[in-house]
Design a protein around this motif. Structure first.
Motif, PDB file in Angstrom:
ATOM      1  N   TRP A  84       0.810  -1.285  -0.165  1.00  0.00           N
ATOM      2  CA  TRP A  84      -0.038   0.012   0.024  1.00  0.00           C
ATOM      3  C   TRP A  84       0.823   1.236   0.010  1.00  0.00           C
ATOM      4  O   TRP A  84       0.702   2.073  -0.785  1.00  0.00           O
ATOM      5  N   LYS A  85       1.880   1.199   0.869  1.00  0.00           N
ATOM      6  CA  LYS A  85       2.823   2.554   0.921  1.00  0.00           C
ATOM      7  C   LYS A  85       3.493   2.822  -0.331  1.00  0.00           C
ATOM      8  O   LYS A  85       3.643   3.698  -0.552  1.00  0.00           O
ATOM      9  N   LEU A  87       2.692   1.920  -3.198  1.00  0.00           N
ATOM     10  CA  LEU A  87       1.680   2.411  -4.323  1.00  0.00           C
ATOM     11  C   LEU A  87       1.355   3.523  -4.150  1.00  0.00           C
ATOM     12  O   LEU A  87       1.372   4.417  -4.932  1.00  0.00           O
ATOM     13  N   ARG A  88       1.234   4.160  -2.827  1.00  0.00           N
ATOM     14  CA  ARG A  88       0.885   5.540  -2.757  1.00  0.00           C
ATOM     15  C   ARG A  88       2.227   6.466  -2.951  1.00  0.00           C
ATOM     16  O   ARG A  88       1.946   7.492  -3.658  1.00  0.00           O
ATOM     17  N   LYS A  89       3.143   5.802  -2.799  1.00  0.00           N
ATOM     18  CA  LYS A  89       4.589   6.728  -3.268  1.00  0.00           C
ATOM     19  C   LYS A  89       4.798   6.799  -4.796  1.00  0.00           C
ATOM     20  O   LYS A  89       5.068   7.932  -5.215  1.00  0.00           O
ATOM     21  N   ASN A  90       4.387   5.627  -5.479  1.00  0.00           N
ATOM     22  CA  ASN A  90       4.463   5.776  -6.938  1.00  0.00           C
ATOM     23  C   ASN A  90       3.379   6.726  -7.529  1.00  0.00           C
ATOM     24  O   ASN A  90       3.557   6.946  -8.544  1.00  0.00           O
ATOM     25  N   LEU A  91       2.254   6.742  -6.766  1.00  0.00           N
ATOM     26  CA  LEU A  91       1.209   7.666  -7.396  1.00  0.00           C
ATOM     27  C   LEU A  91       1.373   9.096  -6.813  1.00  0.00           C
ATOM     28  O   LEU A  91       0.629   9.930  -7.251  1.00  0.00           O
ATOM     29  N   LYS A  92       2.457   9.227  -6.185  1.00  0.00           N
ATOM     30  CA  LYS A  92       2.447  10.677  -5.416  1.00  0.00           C
ATOM     31  C   LYS A  92       1.539  11.246  -4.632  1.00  0.00           C
ATOM     32  O   LYS A  92       1.175  12.060  -4.856  1.00  0.00           O
ATOM     33  N   LEU A  93       1.001  10.313  -3.969  1.00  0.00           N
ATOM     34  CA  LEU A  93      -0.161  10.726  -2.974  1.00  0.00           C
ATOM     35  C   LEU A  93       0.411  10.768  -1.441  1.00  0.00           C
ATOM     36  O   LEU A  93       0.822   9.887  -0.985  1.00  0.00           O
ATOM     37  N   ASP A  94       0.388  11.949  -1.141  1.00  0.00           N
ATOM     38  CA  ASP A  94       0.445  12.420   0.165  1.00  0.00           C
ATOM     39  C   ASP A  94       2.206  11.724   0.495  1.00  0.00           C
ATOM     40  O   ASP A  94       2.313  11.133   1.842  1.00  0.00           O
ATOM     41  N   VAL A  95       3.119  12.183  -0.235  1.00  0.00           N
ATOM     42  CA  VAL A  95       4.283  11.783   0.033  1.00  0.00           C
ATOM     43  C   VAL A  95       5.248  13.123   0.281  1.00  0.00           C
ATOM     44  O   VAL A  95       5.222  14.166  -0.300  1.00  0.00           O
TER      45      VAL A  95
END
Length: 323
Positions: A84-85, A87-95
């Protein structure tokens, strides 16, 4: 395997799906979607160790210093985290980027990868930093300076002066950028016309201000008013070139040297090539009635802007050879 066996196999596989109703296909699609969703959720809940590029921001005194080379926006690291983490990093979500503070500028030339570790660990949430893959980051800074320069119209491509006097508005411009670049700018700063104005040599135009890389100006373009500029006159004495004069026949010409008035701009007077000023005397054009010849002035090139023959005619006298 023969082609016939392949056909039997394909029919056996397709036969259960032939003739089914639309509701059957909806059910099959739903099963596939559910299976895919459960598989993805299960995969995202697992822990992975992988290589990623983590974003960084650079902190320095931007009022005093400027990077001469672009600073890297990311660094390569090896991390351990749940899917999950990642994936969020690759999507640049809340990084949250890691903040790298640069001191002792402009003397600092590089940063080892180990120096980035504290900032990366503080920025990563839900990820474990194993090690920094980027070995060394090279940086290059210079002092940020401002310099105000007067403006002047640039000469032609061949270095000759333009036939205009230029009035600039504003008359000077501030350049801001790296010290090593700004200090090398010429004073006055040369402004290039995009093209020679058509028609009259006087008029008003707006010209964009260019500049070296990393250098900014306080205005984007300047207003230029062009006016005709005066020419400088100079009289030169030229020995004429003789053409078609009879061989073996003695003669005299008066005057012996031709006077030519040459025009140029004041900036070009030091680089005038007077050897290109040539006057021809063609005996075939002799006026028999008064034994005169009209001199011919050959065309001249820049930086000579104009030439006028001041000797209108030459008197030619044939003399008998001495015995």
């Amino acid at each position: 395997m023969s082609l016939l066996n392949v056909r039997h196999m394909a029919r056996w596989f397709v036969r259960p799906f032939v003739g089914q109703e639309r509701s059957y296909w909806r059910a099959v699609t739903a099963c596939f979607l559910a299976a895919s969703t459960f598989w993805m959720l299960n995969a995202l809940n697992k822990v992975y160790t992988t290589r990623i590029a983590y974003p960084v921001v650079w902190r320095y005194d931007a009022r005093k210093y400027i990077p001469v080379q672009p600073l890297p926006p990311e660094v390569a690291v090896n991390v351990t985290a749940r899917g999950w983490k990642l994936l969020r990093k690759n999507l640049k979500l809340d990084v949250r980027p890691a903040e790298i503070v640069l001191g002792r500028l402009p003397g600092t030339k590089f940063l080892p990868g180990t120096a980035l570790r504290p900032a990366l660990m503080g920025a990563m949430e839900g990820m474990q930093l194993n090690y920094v893959l980027t070995d060394t980051i090279f940086v290059e800074f210079d002092r940020l300076v401002t310099r105000r320069l007067p403006l002047m119209l640039s000469p032609s491509a061949d270095g000759t002066a333009l036939p205009f006097l230029a009035q600039f508005s504003p008359e000077s411009i501030s350049f801001r950028g790296p010290s090593r670049v700004v200090s090398r700018l010429s004073s006055p700063y040369l402004v290039h016309l995009p093209q020679a104005p058509a028609g009259s040599s006087s008029g008003s135009i707006r010209v964009p201000i260019g500049g070296p890389k990393l250098v900014t100006t306080d205005v984007q373009d300047v207003h230029i008013r062009l006016q005709p500029r005066p020419l400088v006159n100079r009289v030169v004495s030229v020995m004429p070139e003789l053409h078609n004069f009879p061989i073996g026949q003695a003669y005299t010409i008066r005057p012996v040297r031709m006077l030519v008035e040459v025009q140029s701009f004041r900036e070009d007077t030091a680089r005038l090539d007077l050897a290109q000023v040539r006057v021809l005397l063609d005996y075939g054009q002799l006026h028999a009635a008064d034994s005169t010849l009209q001199p011919l002035l050959t065309p001249t090139k820049s930086p000579i802007r104009g030439a006028r023959l001041l000797t209108p005619v030459v008197h030619v006298s044939l003399t008998s050879p001495k015995k």
